[in-house]
Scaffold this active site. Structure first.
Site, PDB file in Angstrom:
ATOM      1  N   ASP A  76       0.818  -1.248  -0.050  1.00  0.00           N
ATOM      2  CA  ASP A  76      -0.110   0.052   0.002  1.00  0.00           C
ATOM      3  C   ASP A  76       0.909   1.322  -0.067  1.00  0.00           C
ATOM      4  O   ASP A  76       2.395   1.152   0.169  1.00  0.00           O
ATOM      5  CB  ASP A  76      -1.080   0.054   1.200  1.00  0.00           C
ATOM      6  CG  ASP A  76      -0.345   0.006   2.533  1.00  0.00           C
ATOM      7  OD1 ASP A  76       0.689  -0.523   2.744  1.00  0.00           O
ATOM      8  OD2 ASP A  76      -0.946   0.577   3.656  1.00  0.00           O
ATOM      9  N   GLU A 138      -0.020  -1.242   5.700  1.00  0.00           N
ATOM     10  CA  GLU A 138       0.981  -0.762   6.460  1.00  0.00           C
ATOM     11  C   GLU A 138       0.933   0.483   6.793  1.00  0.00           C
ATOM     12  O   GLU A 138       1.092   0.930   8.087  1.00  0.00           O
ATOM     13  CB  GLU A 138       2.387  -1.089   5.795  1.00  0.00           C
ATOM     14  CG  GLU A 138       3.483  -0.908   6.774  1.00  0.00           C
ATOM     15  CD  GLU A 138       4.268   0.627   6.861  1.00  0.00           C
ATOM     16  OE1 GLU A 138       5.069   0.791   7.587  1.00  0.00           O
ATOM     17  OE2 GLU A 138       3.796   1.374   6.037  1.00  0.00           O
TER      18      GLU A 138
HETATM   19 ZN   LIG Z   1       6.798   2.175   4.083  1.00  0.00          ZN
END
Ligand SMILES: [Zn+2]
Length: 389
Positions: A76, A138
């Protein structure tokens, strides 16, 4: 300067073209990676989120019956909303020895290089396997990888060690701070502002808690504990958001404030959190209750991840140092998934292409030189790992 292989550049282009902003599904990218690996004869396992719209990908190159070295990255990226980009952020533009695009630095280039080298890794007839672990979400609190770690924990064969390819300019990073972020909410008692003492002012009580947090921050900065390996060598406390009140002539009923502890790996953020809760309980709430019993503070943890503190002489540190050709290691302030892997018993270091200064900004880029360095790092790493077996 050595230049990166066309395969790496092509894969960077392909991965950047998927808009994997954390709020979007990452399945198109994951499907692309799965197909790519399948053509090389490598099976992928997907670990989905609860909606089925996002997935982690885990794959093993080489033997699957023994533990290997894991190369890890998040798929992401942060949003481009409100940022002034000179070019389309989801189309890689090569200019002046750099590749521009959202995620070039943080951190699709590392994933692309690992994928580009997969055919070489397979030819090396690995005795110790290489694992790929590519996560989702993340950037919104290291959420996705937790499901993958839970899945790996159920197995008898678990990764030996892990390299997280966040941007470190290919320097070996063995430590980062942890984080605990919290939303505090004050419930006050509303009344006309001309009758202020008959109300409980939520904004003012929140302000007292916020200034207590600021005093804690100053105390820690003065008295430590300190770790000079960090740029800011101590735990920090910061309030970033406050919302309260509706009109000046109303004593406000609600106020919320978001704060965080960015802590040294050895510091306990829960103890710091307990300290501010105790201040509210013993100093503020008794005053509030004298005016109205149905008032007070409540708290909700927004997110947290542990710090990373891998030993200088740990095998994974030595391996990464040898592969990077550098002798020094250091520590960084920004958080990564590395602390979670480490907490799950997988020794982990961070080493990847690009500079964190370019991350999360408009016109994010990675230099071709960094991509080339990442290629040679991963080649040497895999040579060493396969020689070890
Ligand atoms: Zn990163």
């Amino acid at each position: 300067m050595t230049s990166p292989s066309p395969a790496s550049i092509d894969l960077i282009r392909r991965l950047i073209a998927f808009d994997t902003t954390s709020r979007e599904s990452n399945l198109a990218l994951i499907g692309f990676v799965q197909d790519y690996l399948k053509k090389l004869g490598i099976a992928s396992e997907l670990v989905f989120d609860e909606t089925g719209k996002k997935a982690n990908l885990f794959a093993t190159l080489g033997p699957t019956d023994r533990p290997g070295l894991m190369l890890s990255g998040h798929t992401d990226v942060v949003p481009v909303d409100g940022q002034e980009w000179s070019t389309d952020p989801f189309e890689v533009v090569q200019k002046d020895g750099r590749l521009y695009g959202r995620g070039t630095c943080d951190m699709k280039s590392f994933i692309a290089v690992a994928l580009a080298l997969a055919p070489e890794f397979l030819q090396a007839r690995l005795k110790t396997p290489i694992h790929f672990a590519f996560s989702y979400d993340e950037e919104v609190g290291c959420l996705g990888v937790r499901r993958l770690i839970a899945e790996l924990a159920k197995r008898t064969v678990r990764p030996l060690a892990c390299i997280v390819g966040e941007p470190t300019e290919m320097k070996v990073i063995r430590g980062h701070k942890g984080k605990l972020s919290v939303r505090g909410h004050v419930r006050g008692f509303e009344c006309h502002s001309s009758l202020a003492p008959k109300g409980v002012n939520a904004v003012q009580y929140a302000a007292e808690a916020v200034s207590y947090l600021a005093r804690m921050a100053r105390r820690i900065a003065e008295t430590g504990p300190f770790d000079p390996a960090f740029d800011i060598p101590h735990t920090t406390v910061h309030t970033g958001v406050i919302h309260g009140g509706t009109a000046l002539n109303i004593v406000p009923k609600d106020c919320s404030f978001d704060f965080e502890f960015r802590h040294l790996p050895q510091d306990d953020p829960k103890a710091l959190f307990t300290e501010v809760k105790r201040f509210a309980e013993t100093e503020l709430e008794p005053q509030m209750h004298r005016v109205h019993p149905d008032t007070g503070f409540s708290w909700r943890e927004i997110s947290s991840f542990p710090g990373l503190d891998t030993d200088e002489d740990a095998e994974v540190t030595q391996l990464a140092k040898a592969a990077s050709g550098g002798n020094a290691t250091s520590k960084v302030a920004f958080g990564t998934e590395a602390g979670l892997f480490d907490a799950a018993g997988i020794p982990t270091i961070i080493c990847g292409p690009g500079n964190i200064d370019q991350a999360h900004k408009p016109d994010e880029f990675v230099s071709l030189e960094q991509v080339a360095l990442c290629e040679s790092f991963l080649r040497r790493l895999v040579e060493r790992v396969s020689a070890q077996a």
